[in-house]
Write a protein that holds these residues in place. Structure first.
Motif, short mmCIF file in Angstrom:
data_model
loop_
_atom_site.label_atom_id
_atom_site.label_comp_id
_atom_site.label_asym_id
_atom_site.label_seq_id
_atom_site.Cartn_x
_atom_site.Cartn_y
_atom_site.Cartn_z
N ALA A 71 31.57 -7.06 55.76
CA ALA A 71 31.73 -7.84 56.99
C ALA A 71 31.52 -9.32 56.69
CB ALA A 71 30.75 -7.35 58.06
N ASN A 72 32.20 -9.81 55.68
CA ASN A 72 32.02 -11.19 55.25
C ASN A 72 32.32 -12.16 56.39
OD1 ASN A 72 33.35 -13.82 53.92
ND2 ASN A 72 31.83 -12.97 52.53
N PRO A 73 31.36 -13.03 56.75
CA PRO A 73 31.56 -13.92 57.91
C PRO A 73 32.67 -14.95 57.70
CG PRO A 73 29.52 -14.44 56.76
CD PRO A 73 30.01 -13.17 56.17
N VAL A 74 32.89 -15.38 56.48
CA VAL A 74 33.97 -16.35 56.23
C VAL A 74 35.32 -15.71 56.52
CG1 VAL A 74 35.11 -17.79 54.49
CG2 VAL A 74 32.61 -17.59 54.52
N ALA A 75 35.51 -14.48 56.04
CA ALA A 75 36.78 -13.78 56.28
C ALA A 75 37.00 -13.55 57.78
CB ALA A 75 36.78 -12.45 55.53
N GLY A 129 35.42 -11.80 45.94
CA GLY A 129 34.22 -11.70 45.12
C GLY A 129 32.97 -11.45 45.94
N ALA A 130 32.85 -12.15 47.07
CA ALA A 130 31.67 -11.98 47.92
C ALA A 130 31.58 -10.56 48.49
CB ALA A 130 31.71 -13.00 49.07
N ILE A 131 32.74 -9.94 48.71
CA ILE A 131 32.76 -8.60 49.29
C ILE A 131 32.51 -7.53 48.22
CG2 ILE A 131 34.23 -6.85 50.39
CD1 ILE A 131 35.56 -9.11 51.95
N GLY A 160 32.20 -21.32 45.79
CA GLY A 160 31.28 -21.58 46.90
C GLY A 160 31.00 -20.39 47.79
N ILE A 161 32.02 -19.59 48.07
CA ILE A 161 31.82 -18.43 48.95
C ILE A 161 30.92 -17.40 48.26
CG2 ILE A 161 32.98 -16.55 50.19
CD1 ILE A 161 35.40 -18.38 50.48
N GLY A 162 31.14 -17.20 46.97
CA GLY A 162 30.27 -16.29 46.23
C GLY A 162 28.86 -16.83 46.12
N ALA A 179 27.35 -18.78 48.32
CA ALA A 179 26.71 -18.57 49.63
C ALA A 179 26.19 -17.15 49.76
CB ALA A 179 27.71 -18.89 50.74
N ARG A 180 26.98 -16.20 49.29
CA ARG A 180 26.57 -14.80 49.32
C ARG A 180 25.34 -14.58 48.43
NH1 ARG A 180 25.20 -10.21 51.56
NH2 ARG A 180 25.24 -8.49 50.08
N ALA A 181 25.31 -15.24 47.26
CA ALA A 181 24.19 -15.09 46.33
C ALA A 181 22.90 -15.61 46.95
CB ALA A 181 24.49 -15.83 45.02
N PHE A 182 22.96 -16.73 47.68
CA PHE A 182 21.76 -17.27 48.31
C PHE A 182 21.21 -16.33 49.39
CE2 PHE A 182 22.68 -21.56 46.60
CZ PHE A 182 21.40 -21.90 46.21
N GLN A 183 22.08 -15.52 49.97
CA GLN A 183 21.61 -14.56 50.97
C GLN A 183 20.79 -13.45 50.34
OE1 GLN A 183 25.32 -13.42 52.74
NE2 GLN A 183 25.30 -15.08 54.23
N VAL A 184 20.98 -13.24 49.03
CA VAL A 184 20.24 -12.19 48.33
C VAL A 184 18.89 -12.72 47.84
CG1 VAL A 184 20.26 -10.58 46.38
CG2 VAL A 184 22.38 -11.05 47.64
N SER A 185 18.92 -13.86 47.12
CA SER A 185 17.67 -14.45 46.65
C SER A 185 17.91 -15.88 46.20
CB SER A 185 17.11 -13.63 45.48
OG SER A 185 17.85 -13.86 44.29
N PRO A 186 16.87 -16.74 46.27
CA PRO A 186 17.02 -18.12 45.78
C PRO A 186 17.39 -18.19 44.30
CG PRO A 186 15.03 -17.91 47.12
CD PRO A 186 15.55 -16.51 46.89
N GLU A 187 16.84 -17.27 43.50
CA GLU A 187 17.16 -17.26 42.07
C GLU A 187 18.64 -16.98 41.84
OE1 GLU A 187 16.01 -14.91 37.91
OE2 GLU A 187 15.35 -14.12 39.85
N MET A 188 19.16 -15.96 42.52
CA MET A 188 20.57 -15.63 42.37
C MET A 188 21.44 -16.79 42.84
SD MET A 188 22.80 -12.40 43.85
CE MET A 188 21.74 -11.18 43.08
N GLY A 189 21.03 -17.43 43.93
CA GLY A 189 21.78 -18.56 44.45
C GLY A 189 21.80 -19.74 43.49
N ALA A 190 20.66 -20.00 42.85
CA ALA A 190 20.57 -21.11 41.89
C ALA A 190 21.51 -20.89 40.71
CB ALA A 190 19.14 -21.28 41.40
#
Length: 246
Positions: free
Chosen positions: A45-49, A172-174, A201-203, A205-216
């Protein structure tokens, strides 16, 4: 009680104002986030899509041109730059760990960049795509402004590249989580870097929703992959096309 007359007057006022594009963008994304939350934050349910689909539906149904819509939505577009720069903050917090893993990170980034370019162009040409289409899809894993500039330099269509970049990010985000789970990749650093390199960028954004480390790590992958793509694609794509007889 809901008053349709007041809603009609509000719509008439809003439709004549550049605020319509901004209001439509914010409302579509807020609704998409609500759907995303109701679905338990499932990547499907990707919000961007969802937001893109809603905005496209409204523009098509109302007959509004994209130029008129963007006249109001360009403020959100302007914020894309500061938001990208802000990714440096979580990356800075990971600097000690990044230094310890400099060599494997560098190898992964170069391999990821080359693989993204070669696989995109190679598959496109093997399926009968024109050189112009192959050039348009080559920088699909770089962030949109960089990808569009690279595409124009290679003789591609920048507008088509923008669409392909967004589709790549959403895909990728999905599906990245399911693919990496199937491959047994559990490290947040590895998962984040892969998302950033492949889905910009979309991926990220998805990574930051999981954890700050993954997002970094995703932010690092997105930024460095953009630079590497800008350096390698203008040299690699023509050689690949000649080798494949395009």
């Amino acid at each position: 009680m809901f008053n349709f007359a007041e809603l009609s007057h509000f719509w008439v006022y809003l439709s004549a104002s550049p605020l319509l594009g901004l209001t439509l963008t914010l409302c579509a994304y807020l609704f998409a986030q609500w759907v995303y939350a109701r679905c338990g934050f499932s990547p499907l349910a990707n919000p961007v899509a969802i937001a893109i689909a809603l905005i496209s539906l409204v523009l098509t149904a109302s007959g509004m041109s994209y130029q008129r819509y963007f006249a109001g939505a360009q403020f959100v577009h302007f914020l894309l730059g500061p938001a990208t720069v802000a990714l440096a903050v979580p990356m800075a917090r990971q600097v000690p760990r990044l230094r310890r893993n400099l060599l494997p990170l560098a190898c992964a980034l170069v391999c990821g960049c080359v693989t993204a370019i070669v696989s995109a162009v190679g598959v496109a040409l093997l399926l009968g795509a024109s050189p112009q289409l192959a050039a348009s899809i080559a920088p699909k894993s770089a962030t949109t402004p960089i990808a569009m500039a690279i595409s124009e330099n290679l003789g591609g269509v920048a507008a088509l590249t923008a669409v392909l970049v967004i589709c790549t990010g959403i895909f990728g985000a999905i599906f990245a989580r399911f693919l990496m789970n199937a491959l047994g990749v559990k490290s947040h650093a590895a998962r984040g870097l892969a998302l950033g390199v492949a889905s910009h960028g979309i991926g990220t954004a998805r990574a930051f929703q999981v954890s700050p480390e993954m997002g970094a790590y995703a932010g690092l992958g997105m930024g460095v992959n953009g630079v590497l793509t800008a350096l390698l694609a203008p040299w690699l794509v023509p050689h690949l096309m000649r080798w494949m007889g395009a």
